[in-house]
Design an enzyme around this catalytic site. Structure first.
Site, PDB file in Angstrom:
ATOM      1  N   GLN A   1     -22.751 117.262 -38.494  1.00  0.00           N
ATOM      2  CA  GLN A   1     -23.953 116.578 -37.991  1.00  0.00           C
ATOM      3  C   GLN A   1     -24.551 117.236 -36.753  1.00  0.00           C
ATOM      4  OE1 GLN A   1     -25.611 114.240 -39.482  1.00  0.00           O
ATOM      5  NE2 GLN A   1     -24.145 113.827 -41.090  1.00  0.00           N
TER       6      GLN A   1
ATOM      7  N   CYS B   1     -19.598 106.383 -44.941  1.00  0.00           N
ATOM      8  CA  CYS B   1     -18.290 107.073 -44.986  1.00  0.00           C
ATOM      9  C   CYS B   1     -17.629 107.070 -43.612  1.00  0.00           C
ATOM     10  CB  CYS B   1     -18.419 108.510 -45.496  1.00  0.00           C
ATOM     11  SG  CYS B   1     -19.071 108.637 -47.141  1.00  0.00           S
TER      12      CYS B   1
ATOM     13  N   ASP C   1     -15.670 119.189 -36.283  1.00  0.00           N
ATOM     14  CA  ASP C   1     -16.485 118.930 -37.468  1.00  0.00           C
ATOM     15  C   ASP C   1     -17.952 118.969 -37.020  1.00  0.00           C
ATOM     16  OD1 ASP C   1     -18.038 117.787 -39.432  1.00  0.00           O
ATOM     17  OD2 ASP C   1     -16.723 116.080 -39.793  1.00  0.00           O
TER      18      ASP C   1
ATOM     19  N   HIS D   1     -16.140 110.706 -39.772  1.00  0.00           N
ATOM     20  CA  HIS D   1     -16.458 110.586 -41.195  1.00  0.00           C
ATOM     21  C   HIS D   1     -15.125 110.622 -41.956  1.00  0.00           C
ATOM     22  CE1 HIS D   1     -17.898 112.089 -45.139  1.00  0.00           C
ATOM     23  NE2 HIS D   1     -19.089 111.654 -44.796  1.00  0.00           N
TER      24      HIS D   1
ATOM     25  N   LYS E   1     -26.943 120.447 -44.707  1.00  0.00           N
ATOM     26  CA  LYS E   1     -27.448 119.607 -43.611  1.00  0.00           C
ATOM     27  C   LYS E   1     -28.469 120.385 -42.779  1.00  0.00           C
ATOM     28  CE  LYS E   1     -23.893 116.442 -43.860  1.00  0.00           C
ATOM     29  NZ  LYS E   1     -24.032 115.205 -44.594  1.00  0.00           N
TER      30      LYS E   1
HETATM   31  N1  7TS Z   1     -18.359 115.230 -41.532  1.00  0.00           N
HETATM   32  C1  7TS Z   1     -19.452 114.582 -41.108  1.00  0.00           C
HETATM   33  C2  7TS Z   1     -19.604 114.263 -39.644  1.00  0.00           C
HETATM   34  C3  7TS Z   1     -20.457 114.254 -42.022  1.00  0.00           C
HETATM   35  O1  7TS Z   1     -21.543 113.626 -41.590  1.00  0.00           O
HETATM   36  C4  7TS Z   1     -20.303 114.597 -43.392  1.00  0.00           C
HETATM   37  C5  7TS Z   1     -21.314 114.197 -44.430  1.00  0.00           C
HETATM   38  C6  7TS Z   1     -19.153 115.300 -43.762  1.00  0.00           C
HETATM   39  C7  7TS Z   1     -18.198 115.576 -42.804  1.00  0.00           C
HETATM   40  C8  7TS Z   1     -18.939 115.754 -45.165  1.00  0.00           C
HETATM   41  O2  7TS Z   1     -19.835 116.768 -45.474  1.00  0.00           O
HETATM   42  P1  7TS Z   1     -19.915 117.374 -46.956  1.00  0.00           P
HETATM   43  O3  7TS Z   1     -21.087 118.298 -46.910  1.00  0.00           O
HETATM   44  O4  7TS Z   1     -18.631 118.080 -47.207  1.00  0.00           O
HETATM   45  O5  7TS Z   1     -20.096 116.202 -47.867  1.00  0.00           O
HETATM   46  N2  7TS Z   1     -22.104 113.087 -44.070  1.00  0.00           N
HETATM   47  C9  7TS Z   1     -22.884 112.351 -44.860  1.00  0.00           C
HETATM   48  C10 7TS Z   1     -23.639 111.271 -44.387  1.00  0.00           C
HETATM   49  O6  7TS Z   1     -23.669 110.893 -43.214  1.00  0.00           O
HETATM   50  N3  7TS Z   1     -24.331 110.734 -45.407  1.00  0.00           N
HETATM   51  O7  7TS Z   1     -24.035 111.435 -46.530  1.00  0.00           O
HETATM   52  C11 7TS Z   1     -23.151 112.440 -46.197  1.00  0.00           C
END
Ligand code: 7TS
Length: 410
Positions: free
Chosen positions: A207, A368, A204, A127, A230
């Protein structure tokens, strides 16, 4: 030994989520955008309402009752996160604004630990949150970013990873699960091999955490990061797990209240862990609700969740492949319940718009993760990401909607 068979009553679970009762465009909501954010069960909503209705106060600073109640609840939440991730110490759990914030704390901290010519390794499956902060780190330090490539199935090429590792490697950062494809990466091997050359590893877990309960000690991860939203918690809160020795080595990320020991105009000394990384008033309610969300998911059980979601993945894969011209991206044998696909040459956005009219929420675009789309030479995909509160009937509704969209757009 026979495995215990856990009864999984999805219809009963769905009653916990008020939003699943609503309609969208006159149709029952089918929510398949769980990889973007999960829905919120009533117990978590109650924790939020209860906080603001009965003990809203700032923490770690007041002698008054409300402040003490809020402080106790926040620190209990930290312990729940510690237990969930199996961290050795509660002070290794930094409560942050989410995965992006957690990664930036580490990337910023490594500025003083890297020199020009040092190497850091990312994977092709990341991501943007786990790419851009490290590119910024390279700009600040002169370190070099190397990439573990992926193959057509959406799995990492580990032979190349091994060849990239050397005594120059200082840090490796990969996701546990890819948000765009659902691939579960072999992080145990990645961590062991990085440690063999003395490199630290950040995982990370944005997911993986909705599906897998990570054990940071068994994994021997140096850093593990995730977002509460999540896994049935609220937005704006997350976790940075760091091994104590690493959190001592990294400088603070932000200066401000709560992260200090003594302040004079001549010199400031910093507070111990975890406060060194928690400047300012945190998302108190969010932290407490994160704890409630972990309680909720653990009561259902991650093994049951993973088994049921795997059933959904298998069923959805079979059903979607019945649609002529549908191609799935990400076909690793080790996947969470995420399916990224396109139909013929139809633009994903157009398909997403039509299925939304039928009450179905999917994400469309590059998710992303533009390097993954570049690898497949596509502008984006339609992504259906499933959760333990989804049903096979909802998958049938998606297949019918996609057939309709295909007819309208071909
Ligand atoms: N890393 C991964 C693997 C992610 O899927 C996401 C968000 C992030 C980092 C960032 O997370 P945040 O909570 O700091 O925003 N992924 C997604 C997605 O797949 N669709 O919307 C957000």
């Amino acid at each position: 030994m026979q495995k215990e068979i856990v009864m999984f009553d999805v219809h009963k679970i769905r009653e916990d989520f008020p939003i699943l009762q609503r309609e969208v465009n006159g149709k029952p909501l089918v929510y398949f955008d769980n990889a973007a954010t999960s829905q919120t069960p009533q117990v978590v909503i109650d924790a939020i309402v209860n906080y603001y209705s009965t003990y809203n106060a700032n923490i770690h600073r007041g002698v008054h009752t409300l402040s003490q109640e809020a402080t106790d609840a926040y620190e209990i939440a930290r312990q729940k996160v510690q237990a969930h991730f199996n961290a050795q110490h509660a002070h290794e759990i930094i409560l942050t604004a989410g995965t992006t914030h957690s990664i930036n704390i580490v990337a910023s901290g490594f500025t003083s630990l890297l020199s020009s010519g040092d190497e850091i390794i990312v994977s092709a499956l990341e991501h943007h949150s786990n790419i851009v902060p490290w590119q910024m780190l390279c700009e600040r330090t002169g370190a070099v970013l190397k990439v573990i490539p992926m193959d057509e199935e959406g799995t990492l090429v580990l032979d190349t990873y091994e060849a990239l590792l050397s005594e120059k490697t200082k840090l490796v950062f990969v996701n546990h699960v890819s948000n765009a494809l659902g691939t579960i990466n072999p992080i145990e091997t990645i961590i062991t091999q990085a440690h063999a050359v003395g490199a630290a590893v950040l995982i990370d877990g944005a997911q993986s955490c909705p599906h897998i309960k990570p054990d940071v000690q068994a994994l021997d991860a140096d850093f593990y990061v995730a977002s509460a939203h999540k896994l049935c918690g609220p937005t704006g809160v997350g976790v940075l797990y760091g091994k104590e020795e690493w959190l001592h080595k990294l400088p603070p990320y932000q200066g401000g209240g709560e992260m200090i020991d003594q302040v004079t105009f001549e010199k400031t000394t910093y507070a111990g862990l975890p406060h060194k990384f928690e400047a300012g008033t945190p998302n108190i309610c969010g932290g407490i609700a994160f704890g409630a969300a972990l309680d909720y998911m653990n009561a259902i059980g991650f093994e049951s969740i993973a088994a049921y979601e795997h059933e959904l993945l298998t069923y959805a894969t079979q059903q979607l492949l019945q649609i002529e011209g549908l191609k799935i991206y990400g076909t690793s044998a080790h996947k969470t319940a995420v399916i990224s696909f396109n139909i013929d040459n139809i633009h994903p956005y157009d398909v997403g718009t039509i299925v939304d009219k039928l009450g179905i929420a999917v994400r469309t675009g590059h998710h992303c993760a533009q390097p993954i789309m570049d690898f497949y030479k596509i502008p984006g995909t339609i992504r259906a990401s499933f959760s333990f509160y989804n049903t096979k009937e909802e998958i049938d509704a998606l297949v019918t909607a996609l057939q309709k969209a295909k007819m309208m757009l071909s």
